[in-house]
Write a protein that holds these residues in place. Sequence first.
Motif, PDB file in Angstrom:
ATOM      1  N   GLY A 138     -12.349  22.676  12.007  1.00 30.18           N
ATOM      2  CA  GLY A 138     -12.640  21.932  13.232  1.00 30.18           C
ATOM      3  C   GLY A 138     -12.506  22.781  14.470  1.00 30.18           C
ATOM      4  O   GLY A 138     -13.076  22.483  15.506  1.00 30.18           O
ATOM      5  N   ARG A 139     -11.737  23.879  14.342  1.00 34.49           N
ATOM      6  CA  ARG A 139     -11.513  24.742  15.501  1.00 34.49           C
ATOM      7  C   ARG A 139     -12.825  25.252  16.065  1.00 34.49           C
ATOM      8  O   ARG A 139     -13.018  25.332  17.257  1.00 34.49           O
ATOM      9  N   MET A 140     -13.740  25.582  15.142  1.00 31.50           N
ATOM     10  CA  MET A 140     -15.001  26.079  15.640  1.00 31.50           C
ATOM     11  C   MET A 140     -16.030  24.955  15.718  1.00 31.50           C
ATOM     12  O   MET A 140     -16.794  24.866  16.628  1.00 31.50           O
ATOM     13  N   GLY A 141     -16.014  24.122  14.712  1.00 27.84           N
ATOM     14  CA  GLY A 141     -16.930  22.989  14.698  1.00 27.84           C
ATOM     15  C   GLY A 141     -18.358  23.420  14.480  1.00 27.84           C
ATOM     16  O   GLY A 141     -18.731  24.565  14.684  1.00 27.84           O
ATOM     17  N   ILE A 142     -19.156  22.463  14.056  1.00 30.17           N
ATOM     18  CA  ILE A 142     -20.556  22.814  13.836  1.00 30.17           C
ATOM     19  C   ILE A 142     -21.339  22.626  15.127  1.00 30.17           C
ATOM     20  O   ILE A 142     -20.958  21.842  15.995  1.00 30.17           O
ATOM     21  N   GLU A 143     -22.404  23.381  15.229  1.00 30.65           N
ATOM     22  CA  GLU A 143     -23.312  23.234  16.363  1.00 30.65           C
ATOM     23  C   GLU A 143     -24.622  22.690  15.827  1.00 30.65           C
ATOM     24  O   GLU A 143     -25.108  23.158  14.795  1.00 30.65           O
ATOM     25  N   LEU A 144     -25.160  21.708  16.526  1.00 27.30           N
ATOM     26  CA  LEU A 144     -26.455  21.171  16.130  1.00 27.30           C
ATOM     27  C   LEU A 144     -27.427  21.365  17.277  1.00 27.30           C
ATOM     28  O   LEU A 144     -27.180  20.901  18.391  1.00 27.30           O
ATOM     29  N   TYR A 145     -28.494  22.061  16.985  1.00 23.21           N
ATOM     30  CA  TYR A 145     -29.516  22.349  17.984  1.00 23.21           C
ATOM     31  C   TYR A 145     -30.575  21.262  17.867  1.00 23.21           C
ATOM     32  O   TYR A 145     -31.308  21.190  16.882  1.00 23.21           O
ATOM     33  N   LEU A 146     -30.610  20.392  18.858  1.00 30.37           N
ATOM     34  CA  LEU A 146     -31.441  19.194  18.766  1.00 30.37           C
ATOM     35  C   LEU A 146     -32.274  18.910  20.005  1.00 30.37           C
ATOM     36  O   LEU A 146     -31.837  19.167  21.121  1.00 30.37           O
ATOM     37  N   ASP A 147     -33.441  18.365  19.775  1.00 31.75           N
ATOM     38  CA  ASP A 147     -34.253  17.800  20.849  1.00 31.75           C
ATOM     39  C   ASP A 147     -34.557  16.388  20.378  1.00 31.75           C
ATOM     40  O   ASP A 147     -35.290  16.208  19.405  1.00 31.75           O
ATOM     41  N   LEU A 148     -33.971  15.392  21.014  1.00 27.48           N
ATOM     42  CA  LEU A 148     -34.102  14.023  20.515  1.00 27.48           C
ATOM     43  C   LEU A 148     -35.511  13.455  20.602  1.00 27.48           C
ATOM     44  O   LEU A 148     -35.767  12.348  20.155  1.00 27.48           O
ATOM     45  N   LEU A 149     -36.407  14.273  21.149  1.00 22.51           N
ATOM     46  CA  LEU A 149     -37.818  13.886  21.143  1.00 22.51           C
ATOM     47  C   LEU A 149     -38.351  13.969  19.716  1.00 22.51           C
ATOM     48  O   LEU A 149     -39.335  13.320  19.352  1.00 22.51           O
ATOM     49  N   SER A 150     -37.695  14.789  18.907  1.00 19.55           N
ATOM     50  CA  SER A 150     -38.153  15.047  17.542  1.00 19.55           C
ATOM     51  C   SER A 150     -37.486  14.112  16.533  1.00 19.55           C
ATOM     52  O   SER A 150     -36.252  14.010  16.475  1.00 19.55           O
ATOM     53  N   PRO A 151     -38.296  13.428  15.697  1.00 23.15           N
ATOM     54  CA  PRO A 151     -37.720  12.502  14.713  1.00 23.15           C
ATOM     55  C   PRO A 151     -36.690  13.126  13.766  1.00 23.15           C
ATOM     56  O   PRO A 151     -35.628  12.543  13.549  1.00 23.15           O
ATOM     57  N   PRO A 152     -36.968  14.306  13.196  1.00 21.64           N
ATOM     58  CA  PRO A 152     -35.956  14.895  12.327  1.00 21.64           C
ATOM     59  C   PRO A 152     -34.640  15.145  13.061  1.00 21.64           C
ATOM     60  O   PRO A 152     -33.559  15.035  12.465  1.00 21.64           O
ATOM     61  N   CYS A 153     -34.702  15.489  14.343  1.00 26.44           N
ATOM     62  CA  CYS A 153     -33.483  15.686  15.121  1.00 26.44           C
ATOM     63  C   CYS A 153     -32.732  14.372  15.252  1.00 26.44           C
ATOM     64  O   CYS A 153     -31.499  14.334  15.164  1.00 26.44           O
ATOM     65  N   ARG A 154     -33.472  13.295  15.448  1.00 25.96           N
ATOM     66  CA  ARG A 154     -32.819  11.986  15.593  1.00 25.96           C
ATOM     67  C   ARG A 154     -32.133  11.561  14.305  1.00 25.96           C
ATOM     68  O   ARG A 154     -31.058  10.965  14.334  1.00 25.96           O
ATOM     69  N   SER A 155     -32.754  11.878  13.175  1.00 24.18           N
ATOM     70  CA  SER A 155     -32.120  11.470  11.911  1.00 24.18           C
ATOM     71  C   SER A 155     -30.790  12.210  11.740  1.00 24.18           C
ATOM     72  O   SER A 155     -29.795  11.619  11.326  1.00 24.18           O
ATOM     73  N   VAL A 156     -30.771  13.485  12.104  1.00 19.27           N
ATOM     74  CA  VAL A 156     -29.522  14.262  12.012  1.00 19.27           C
ATOM     75  C   VAL A 156     -28.498  13.725  13.006  1.00 19.27           C
ATOM     76  O   VAL A 156     -27.333  13.523  12.672  1.00 19.27           O
ATOM     77  N   TYR A 157     -28.943  13.461  14.208  1.00 19.32           N
ATOM     78  CA  TYR A 157     -28.055  12.962  15.270  1.00 19.32           C
ATOM     79  C   TYR A 157     -27.405  11.645  14.874  1.00 19.32           C
ATOM     80  O   TYR A 157     -26.195  11.467  14.957  1.00 19.32           O
ATOM     81  N   ILE A 158     -28.239  10.703  14.424  1.00 18.70           N
ATOM     82  CA  ILE A 158     -27.717   9.393  14.024  1.00 18.70           C
ATOM     83  C   ILE A 158     -26.714   9.553  12.874  1.00 18.70           C
ATOM     84  O   ILE A 158     -25.647   8.950  12.862  1.00 18.70           O
ATOM     85  N   PHE A 159     -27.039  10.428  11.924  1.00 16.67           N
ATOM     86  CA  PHE A 159     -26.173  10.640  10.769  1.00 16.67           C
ATOM     87  C   PHE A 159     -24.793  11.152  11.175  1.00 16.67           C
ATOM     88  O   PHE A 159     -23.770  10.651  10.714  1.00 16.67           O
ATOM     89  N   VAL A 160     -24.772  12.157  12.047  1.00 18.71           N
ATOM     90  CA  VAL A 160     -23.468  12.713  12.432  1.00 18.71           C
ATOM     91  C   VAL A 160     -22.650  11.734  13.278  1.00 18.71           C
ATOM     92  O   VAL A 160     -21.442  11.620  13.124  1.00 18.71           O
ATOM     93  N   LYS A 161     -23.334  11.009  14.176  1.00 20.39           N
ATOM     94  CA  LYS A 161     -22.613  10.071  15.027  1.00 20.39           C
ATOM     95  C   LYS A 161     -22.063   8.909  14.187  1.00 20.39           C
ATOM     96  O   LYS A 161     -20.923   8.491  14.339  1.00 20.39           O
TER      97      LYS A 161
END
Lengths: 242, 280
Positions: free
Chosen positions: B37-60
């Motif tokens: 957790g010290r470093m944590g993952i980084e997610l490079y996202l543009d919520l305009l993109s559907p695949p980005c939204r699926s990842v975003y919703i999943f992590v949240k």
Amino acid sequence: MGMELYLDLLSQPCRAVYIFAKKNNIPFEFKHVELFKGQHCREEFGKINILKKVPALKDGVFTLAESTAILLYLSRKYNTPDHWYPSDTQKRARVDEYLSWHHTNIRGNAGKTLWIKVLIPLFTGQTLPPEKLQEVMDELAISLKQFEEKFLQDKPFIVGSEISLADLMAIVELMQPIGVGCDIFEDRPKLSEWRNQVEEAVGKELFQEAHELILNIKELSNIQIDPQLKEHLAPVLRKMMK
Amino acid sequence: MERSFSSVCPLCSYSQGQVVSASTQHLSPCCSLCPAGRMGIELYLDLLSPPCRSVYIFVKKNNIPFTFKQMEVLKGQQHSVGFGKVNILRKVPALKDGGFTLAESPAILAYLSQKYKTPDHWYPLDMKKRARVDEYLSWQHSAIRPSVFKIFWLKVVFPLYMDQTAPEEKLQEALEDLAIPLKQLEEKFLQDKPFLVGNMISLADLVAFTDLMQLIAIGYNIFENMPKLVEWHNRVKKTVGKELFQEAHKVILNFQDLNSMLIEPQLKEQMKPRLLKMVA
């Protein structure tokens, strides 16, 4: 009743499933679905796979489409050696990553070479202008560059030192242009080296057996095409010919 | 055994009063307790993109701590040298987990589900159920995604770069291409089930939902005369949760605001050939 695999070895994803099952001594009944005879369009096959595509699997009452799903299912059910689909999270992710990217990059472009050089002339009696093939080869060249730079890099196989489902899906697709005389390995030493390694890992005999049909595709130029199939494919062909 | 954290972690926002089960591999969103957790993952996202939204919703939805790295694809940010080191394919979404980088949303979703041991229904361990998720995630690449991409680009991106609307026939053609896949989505994948794989939401639903929302958000009534899909859509939206749905879809729902986006003339020139090819 054993597991049934509905295949036509003319199809790239069918070859991946075939090779994987044979290599791992997975018992199955080979159900030949002859694409040229339009057998995949029939109602009967529709009961196995409503999407009317090969490959398809039938395991008791359980039916499954999509080669990626079939390969993963077989790897789990038959507990195949780890290297095919590693249990290590990051190595597994690399296989998943390739299998995903494959669909819209290698798959499609590699297969189009068969359509342009053999199938469209066979179905319509027309040959396409050379620019059409060049367009596809140019797109394929971009994908192959990405394949070498991102997925292969300096490793013998996509994930590392051993063959995985990723290599299998890639190689069967790339054999399609080879079958129609587009030597994509020429002038690509790294790719060529990888191809040889994959063939060796699969086993030369099995590899050749799986690819016999596609490597002799030109001999099928006199084959009778099912008229229903011709009709079914007409819109697809028109689109490809534009 | 459960632990609660009341101290605020300076690096991630998830640690305030968060109760975390000790059985999860990633013990805590609080960085002082978990080396990962010290470093944590980084997610490079543009919520305009559907695949980005699926990842975003999943992590949240799964309370997976991450740093949101905003990417604006329409501004060409995927071409930066920095992003090239994260994903040489120059696409979003992309994940960075320490020295490990990963592209392709199905791979990212599966990776996250495995690493953070998310609830089984997302990507079931049962072989046959898992196969159904794999089957959808494989099929959608060539069946749903290309049409969604094309329609969005013709309707929204084309005018932005070309200063004119795309020919209507091309849009209609792309919409017609979607008819059969939508029928197959209903008849083969959904059938009479509440969700694509069974009784609970899975990665398949998330990917399908975010893709199809792209078209709904920009004004296309794609589920006309398809009540089963409408019900499914509403069910997924409810399961995701109203707030998270709104948050993830804010950008696409306000797509008209994109018209005021300033795009560099150089980038416009760069994109022209690709866009012209789409309407050829």
